[in-house]
Write a protein that holds these residues in place. Structure first.
Motif, mmCIF file in Angstrom:
data_model
loop_
_atom_site.group_PDB
_atom_site.id
_atom_site.type_symbol
_atom_site.label_atom_id
_atom_site.label_comp_id
_atom_site.label_asym_id
_atom_site.label_seq_id
_atom_site.Cartn_x
_atom_site.Cartn_y
_atom_site.Cartn_z
ATOM 1 N N HIS A 240 0.843 -1.189 0.000
ATOM 2 C CA HIS A 240 0.000 0.000 0.000
ATOM 3 C C HIS A 240 0.882 1.244 0.000
ATOM 4 C CE1 HIS A 240 0.613 1.241 4.181
ATOM 5 N NE2 HIS A 240 0.331 0.017 4.603
ATOM 6 N N THR A 241 0.271 2.405 -0.239
ATOM 7 C CA THR A 241 1.030 3.645 -0.406
ATOM 8 C C THR A 241 0.689 4.670 0.675
ATOM 9 O OG1 THR A 241 -0.672 4.483 -1.926
ATOM 10 C CG2 THR A 241 1.220 3.351 -2.909
ATOM 11 N N SER A 242 0.188 4.197 1.814
ATOM 12 C CA SER A 242 -0.260 5.094 2.876
ATOM 13 C C SER A 242 0.866 5.421 3.858
ATOM 14 C CB SER A 242 -1.424 4.457 3.643
ATOM 15 O OG SER A 242 -1.714 5.180 4.820
ATOM 16 N N GLY A 243 0.820 6.638 4.388
ATOM 17 C CA GLY A 243 1.783 7.019 5.413
ATOM 18 C C GLY A 243 1.362 6.605 6.796
ATOM 19 N N SER A 244 0.076 6.385 7.019
ATOM 20 C CA SER A 244 -0.420 6.179 8.377
ATOM 21 C C SER A 244 -0.926 4.766 8.668
ATOM 22 C CB SER A 244 -1.547 7.180 8.671
ATOM 23 O OG SER A 244 -2.591 7.061 7.744
ATOM 24 N N VAL A 245 -0.922 3.884 7.678
ATOM 25 C CA VAL A 245 -1.395 2.506 7.870
ATOM 26 C C VAL A 245 -0.201 1.569 8.015
ATOM 27 C CG1 VAL A 245 -2.689 0.604 6.816
ATOM 28 C CG2 VAL A 245 -3.515 2.957 6.596
ATOM 29 N N SER A 246 -0.261 0.709 9.011
ATOM 30 C CA SER A 246 0.846 -0.208 9.280
ATOM 31 C C SER A 246 0.976 -1.282 8.201
ATOM 32 C CB SER A 246 0.650 -0.897 10.639
ATOM 33 O OG SER A 246 0.656 0.032 11.691
ATOM 34 N N LEU A 247 2.160 -1.837 8.100
ATOM 35 C CA LEU A 247 2.402 -2.962 7.194
ATOM 36 C C LEU A 247 1.499 -4.137 7.550
ATOM 37 C CD1 LEU A 247 4.059 -4.464 5.013
ATOM 38 C CD2 LEU A 247 5.742 -4.976 6.791
ATOM 39 N N SER A 248 1.212 -4.298 8.836
ATOM 40 C CA SER A 248 0.426 -5.436 9.308
ATOM 41 C C SER A 248 -1.005 -5.437 8.780
ATOM 42 C CB SER A 248 0.404 -5.465 10.839
ATOM 43 O OG SER A 248 -0.167 -4.274 11.359
ATOM 44 N N ALA A 249 -1.442 -4.317 8.183
ATOM 45 C CA ALA A 249 -2.786 -4.274 7.598
ATOM 46 C C ALA A 249 -2.899 -5.187 6.387
ATOM 47 C CB ALA A 249 -3.138 -2.844 7.196
ATOM 48 N N LEU A 250 -1.756 -5.568 5.810
ATOM 49 C CA LEU A 250 -1.728 -6.450 4.650
ATOM 50 C C LEU A 250 -1.406 -7.869 5.094
ATOM 51 C CD1 LEU A 250 0.317 -4.227 2.171
ATOM 52 C CD2 LEU A 250 -2.168 -4.347 2.430
ATOM 53 N N LYS A 251 -2.129 -8.817 4.568
ATOM 54 C CA LYS A 251 -1.886 -10.225 4.870
ATOM 55 C C LYS A 251 -1.331 -10.917 3.629
ATOM 56 C CE LYS A 251 -3.916 -9.338 8.761
ATOM 57 N NZ LYS A 251 -3.097 -9.074 9.967
ATOM 58 N N GLY A 252 -0.312 -11.722 3.833
ATOM 59 C CA GLY A 252 0.268 -12.448 2.709
ATOM 60 C C GLY A 252 1.745 -12.699 2.917
ATOM 61 N N LYS A 253 2.327 -13.441 1.998
ATOM 62 C CA LYS A 253 3.737 -13.794 2.124
ATOM 63 C C LYS A 253 4.655 -12.651 1.724
ATOM 64 C CE LYS A 253 3.035 -18.733 1.257
ATOM 65 N NZ LYS A 253 3.367 -19.886 0.366
ATOM 66 N N LYS A 254 4.240 -11.868 0.743
ATOM 67 C CA LYS A 254 5.089 -10.785 0.237
ATOM 68 C C LYS A 254 4.305 -9.478 0.288
ATOM 69 C CE LYS A 254 5.677 -12.958 -3.665
ATOM 70 N NZ LYS A 254 6.137 -13.301 -5.042
ATOM 71 N N THR A 255 4.482 -8.743 1.381
ATOM 72 C CA THR A 255 3.737 -7.497 1.553
ATOM 73 C C THR A 255 4.704 -6.359 1.855
ATOM 74 O OG1 THR A 255 3.406 -7.958 3.909
ATOM 75 C CG2 THR A 255 1.668 -8.649 2.385
ATOM 76 N N GLY A 256 4.253 -5.151 1.541
ATOM 77 C CA GLY A 256 5.140 -4.015 1.769
ATOM 78 C C GLY A 256 4.409 -2.691 1.789
ATOM 79 N N VAL A 257 5.190 -1.652 2.020
ATOM 80 C CA VAL A 257 4.690 -0.280 1.970
ATOM 81 C C VAL A 257 5.574 0.496 1.001
ATOM 82 C CG1 VAL A 257 4.228 1.830 3.255
ATOM 83 C CG2 VAL A 257 3.883 -0.389 4.350
ATOM 84 N N PHE A 258 4.928 1.265 0.141
ATOM 85 C CA PHE A 258 5.606 2.090 -0.857
ATOM 86 C C PHE A 258 4.993 3.481 -0.726
ATOM 87 C CE2 PHE A 258 6.271 3.848 -5.093
ATOM 88 C CZ PHE A 258 7.534 3.389 -5.448
ATOM 89 N N TYR A 259 5.610 4.317 0.144
ATOM 90 C CA TYR A 259 5.012 5.599 0.528
ATOM 91 C C TYR A 259 5.769 6.761 -0.100
ATOM 92 C CZ TYR A 259 3.604 9.458 3.646
ATOM 93 O OH TYR A 259 3.156 10.649 4.142
#
Length: 239
Positions: free
Chosen positions: A72-91
């Motif tokens: 996801h591309t959010s500044g305020s949402v944690s990485l843990s909001a995504l479920k899966g083997k390969k997850t990330g943040v691109f902010y």
């Protein structure tokens, strides 16, 4: 262009549109509607979810089975909001508005990933348009987002008050813009404390009282002026 790299952007708003423009020509990029997911191509290497914060988990759950990095591309949402083997943040740290051009190279991109391979791939994706890729965990990114609200959103709101103050004077708000530009330019060389000017830092209480009287018909703005003046005094040890 990184050979065969496929990026899917999910979203319809400002961030989605600008990221699509940033990647176009540098990778095989596809943008799909967040409600229907029509046009979602598989396989894809990276899925960037560019939706409102409260919709991230719902959209992510609909693409969780796809064999791709989901970020996801959010500044305020944690990485843990995504479920899966390969997850990330691109902010990407920038204010995005439709029709306003940006120098994408100057936009810092903050990266977080569930594993080293994901981090490496997201760095690679970021480098397609940005010269500044920075690692930041969820807690640090939340503070960065808070800092950005003060620096960007609140500053713009205060500019709106400035514009309203001038409405009945016949003076166009555009005359304020060089002042705002210089305020920002100084911060490339000075700290905010060093760059501070104005009646509060000088201790010009008579000017402050006069301004407060001028704002008597607008108690909300008057209180903002009073609180900000007090903040400046306290931060600069002004009596």
């Amino acid at each position: 262009m990184i050979k065969n790299l496929k990026i899917t952007i999910i979203g319809n708003g400002n961030v989605a549109n600008h990221l699509y423009s940033a990647f176009k020509g540098a990778a095989d990029v596809n943008k799909v509607d967040s409600r229907t997911l029509d046009g979602l191509n598989q396989p894809t290497d990276v899925i960037l979810i560019c939706v409102s914060d409260n919709a991230i988990e719902e959209v992510a759950s609909r693409v969780a089975d796809i064999d791709a990095i989901i970020a996801h591309t959010s500044g305020s949402v944690s990485l843990s909001a995504l479920k899966g083997k390969k997850t990330g943040v691109f902010y990407p740290l920038q204010t995005f508005t439709k029709g306003v051009e940006l120098d994408y190279k100057e936009i810092p991109v903050f990266i977080e990933g569930s594993d080293p391979s994901t981090v490496s791939k997201l760095k690679e994706v970021g480098s397609l348009f940005s010269n500044k890729i920075i690692m930041a965990d969820s807690e640090s990114r939340k503070k960065l987002h808070l800092a950005s609200v003060f620096a960007c959103n609140f500053t713009n709101a205060l500019a709106g008050i400035s514009e309203e103050t001038l409405k009945d004077t016949g003076i166009d708000f555009s005359v304020i813009l060089p002042l705002m530009k210089q305020t920002i330019n100084k911060l490339y060389k000075l700290s905010p404390k060093e760059a501070q000017t104005g009646p509060a830092v000088r201790g010009d209480n008579n000017v402050i009282e006069d301004h407060l009287k001028m704002l008597a018909s607008n108690p909300g703005v008057q209180e903002i002026y009073k609180q900000l003046s007090q903040l400046i005094k306290e931060r600069n040890n002004v009596v």
